[in-house]
Write an enzyme that holds these catalytic residues in place. Structure first.
Site, PDB file in Angstrom:
ATOM      1  N   ASP A   9       0.846  -1.195   0.000  1.00  0.00           N
ATOM      2  CA  ASP A   9       0.000   0.000   0.000  1.00  0.00           C
ATOM      3  C   ASP A   9       0.887   1.253   0.000  1.00  0.00           C
ATOM      4  OD1 ASP A   9      -1.771   2.041   0.529  1.00  0.00           O
ATOM      5  OD2 ASP A   9      -2.502   1.202   2.421  1.00  0.00           O
ATOM      6  N   GLY A  31      -9.899   3.596  -6.028  1.00  0.00           N
ATOM      7  CA  GLY A  31      -8.558   3.052  -6.205  1.00  0.00           C
ATOM      8  C   GLY A  31      -7.530   3.696  -5.300  1.00  0.00           C
ATOM      9  N   ASP A  33      -6.334   6.637  -5.501  1.00  0.00           N
ATOM     10  CA  ASP A  33      -6.758   8.008  -5.199  1.00  0.00           C
ATOM     11  C   ASP A  33      -7.594   8.024  -3.904  1.00  0.00           C
ATOM     12  OD1 ASP A  33      -7.263  10.713  -5.496  1.00  0.00           O
ATOM     13  OD2 ASP A  33      -8.490  10.517  -7.310  1.00  0.00           O
TER      14      ASP A  33
HETATM   15  N1  AR6 Z   1      -1.291   1.362  -3.068  1.00  0.00           N
HETATM   16  C1  AR6 Z   1      -0.677   1.089  -4.226  1.00  0.00           C
HETATM   17  N2  AR6 Z   1      -1.322   0.804  -5.378  1.00  0.00           N
HETATM   18  C2  AR6 Z   1      -2.675   0.783  -5.340  1.00  0.00           C
HETATM   19  C3  AR6 Z   1      -3.397   1.077  -4.148  1.00  0.00           C
HETATM   20  C4  AR6 Z   1      -2.651   1.377  -2.990  1.00  0.00           C
HETATM   21  N3  AR6 Z   1      -3.253   1.659  -1.825  1.00  0.00           N
HETATM   22  N4  AR6 Z   1      -4.730   0.978  -4.431  1.00  0.00           N
HETATM   23  C5  AR6 Z   1      -4.836   0.634  -5.733  1.00  0.00           C
HETATM   24  N5  AR6 Z   1      -3.598   0.504  -6.278  1.00  0.00           N
HETATM   25  P1  AR6 Z   1      -6.465   3.140 -10.004  1.00  0.00           P
HETATM   26  P2  AR6 Z   1      -6.182   4.595 -12.554  1.00  0.00           P
HETATM   27  C6  AR6 Z   1      -3.219   0.186  -7.670  1.00  0.00           C
HETATM   28  O1  AR6 Z   1      -7.782   2.601 -10.432  1.00  0.00           O
HETATM   29  O2  AR6 Z   1      -6.333   3.331 -13.323  1.00  0.00           O
HETATM   30  C7  AR6 Z   1      -9.680   6.898  -9.476  1.00  0.00           C
HETATM   31  O3  AR6 Z   1     -11.055   6.861  -9.208  1.00  0.00           O
HETATM   32  C8  AR6 Z   1      -4.221  -0.578  -8.491  1.00  0.00           C
HETATM   33  O4  AR6 Z   1      -4.114  -1.976  -8.238  1.00  0.00           O
HETATM   34  O5  AR6 Z   1      -6.327   3.637  -8.621  1.00  0.00           O
HETATM   35  O6  AR6 Z   1      -5.103   5.565 -12.932  1.00  0.00           O
HETATM   36  C9  AR6 Z   1      -9.192   8.274  -9.902  1.00  0.00           C
HETATM   37  O7  AR6 Z   1      -9.908   9.307  -9.258  1.00  0.00           O
HETATM   38  C10 AR6 Z   1      -3.784  -0.236  -9.906  1.00  0.00           C
HETATM   39  O8  AR6 Z   1      -2.726  -1.101 -10.332  1.00  0.00           O
HETATM   40  O9  AR6 Z   1      -6.002   4.366 -10.969  1.00  0.00           O
HETATM   41  C11 AR6 Z   1      -9.453   8.265 -11.375  1.00  0.00           C
HETATM   42  O10 AR6 Z   1     -10.784   8.590 -11.663  1.00  0.00           O
HETATM   43  C12 AR6 Z   1      -3.186   1.168  -9.770  1.00  0.00           C
HETATM   44  O11 AR6 Z   1      -3.074   1.406  -8.357  1.00  0.00           O
HETATM   45  C13 AR6 Z   1      -9.174   6.831 -11.761  1.00  0.00           C
HETATM   46  O12 AR6 Z   1      -9.422   6.041 -10.605  1.00  0.00           O
HETATM   47  C14 AR6 Z   1      -3.990   2.277 -10.379  1.00  0.00           C
HETATM   48  O13 AR6 Z   1      -5.385   2.000 -10.267  1.00  0.00           O
HETATM   49  C15 AR6 Z   1      -7.756   6.624 -12.177  1.00  0.00           C
HETATM   50  O14 AR6 Z   1      -7.589   5.324 -12.650  1.00  0.00           O
END
Ligand code: AR6
Length: 191
Positions: A9, A31, A33
């Protein structure tokens, strides 16, 4: 110098900056964010709301980055970048994703930061294929390190074991040296 690959994380990392995979509003989401906003507390959203809008609702165009402080996070700063939504690979996705990494590294250098950690930008909700995104993350960070002294530590954070393996393979393919860590190792007292 080397690129570090961590599994776990990103909100737990006590680095100078963690990068947030945000959307153009910078007003939070799911996610990583959502995880970053939850861990940082409400001060982060309040600071994001104060950032200037370039167009109504748009605080950070895709491929760019904006910095805030880390609030309750162990990280000092959050760099909010917006990755591309994956469509078919023919809509500038690769260049936009590369920009997220490069612009974040440039900002870290300008701010004199020593360490920065990236999640797999665009690889969740935005649907970017992880193998291709890992290749871009590795290419940009390894290329940056060859010609810049700062940030000294660049960490690629994989959220799960599958992503961790893909990052390690991408680094090996790029001939980059690497150190690997599991964030779980750092919290033996938990759970
Ligand atoms: N630590 C590390 N990596 C993580 C964590 C964490 N705590 N949580 C998720 N991931 P995403 P995107 C990984 O969907 O595709 C949001 O709603 C996850 O497994 O977070 O760029 C924003 O507001 C994945 O591999 O981001 C935007 O609307 C990676 O982080 C949208 O999602 C990115 O997944 C952005 O989408």
């Amino acid at each position: 110098m080397s690129i570090e690959v961590w599994q776990g994380d990103i909100t737990q990392l006590a680095v100078d900056a963690i990068v947030n995979a945000a959307n153009e509003t910078l007003l939070g989401g799911g996610g990583v964010d959502g995880a970053i906003h939850r861990a940082a507390g409400p001060g982060l959203l309040a600071e994001c709301e104060q950032l200037p809008e370039l167009r109504p609702g748009i605080r950070c165009p895709t491929g760019e980055v904006r910095a805030t402080s880390g609030h309750a996070l162990p990280a000092r700063h959050v760099f909010h970048t917006v990755g591309p939504v994956w469509r078919d690979g023919r809509h500038d996705e690769a260049a936009l994703l590369a920009n997220c990494y490069w612009q974040s590294l440039r900002l870290a250098e300008q701010m004199g930061l020593e360490s920065i950690a990236f999640p797999a930008i665009s690889c969740g909700v935005y649907g970017y294929p992880l193998h291709q995104a890992a290749h871009i993350a590795v290419t940009e960070t390894v290329t940056w390190q060859k010609s810049h002294a700062r940030p000294l530590r660049i960490i690629l954070v994989a959220y799960n074991a599958a992503a961790f393996k893909i990052y390690q393979q991408a680094l090996a393919d790029a001939g980059g040296t690497q150190k690997s860590h599991f964030l779980e190792d750092l919290k033996p007292a938990m759970g």
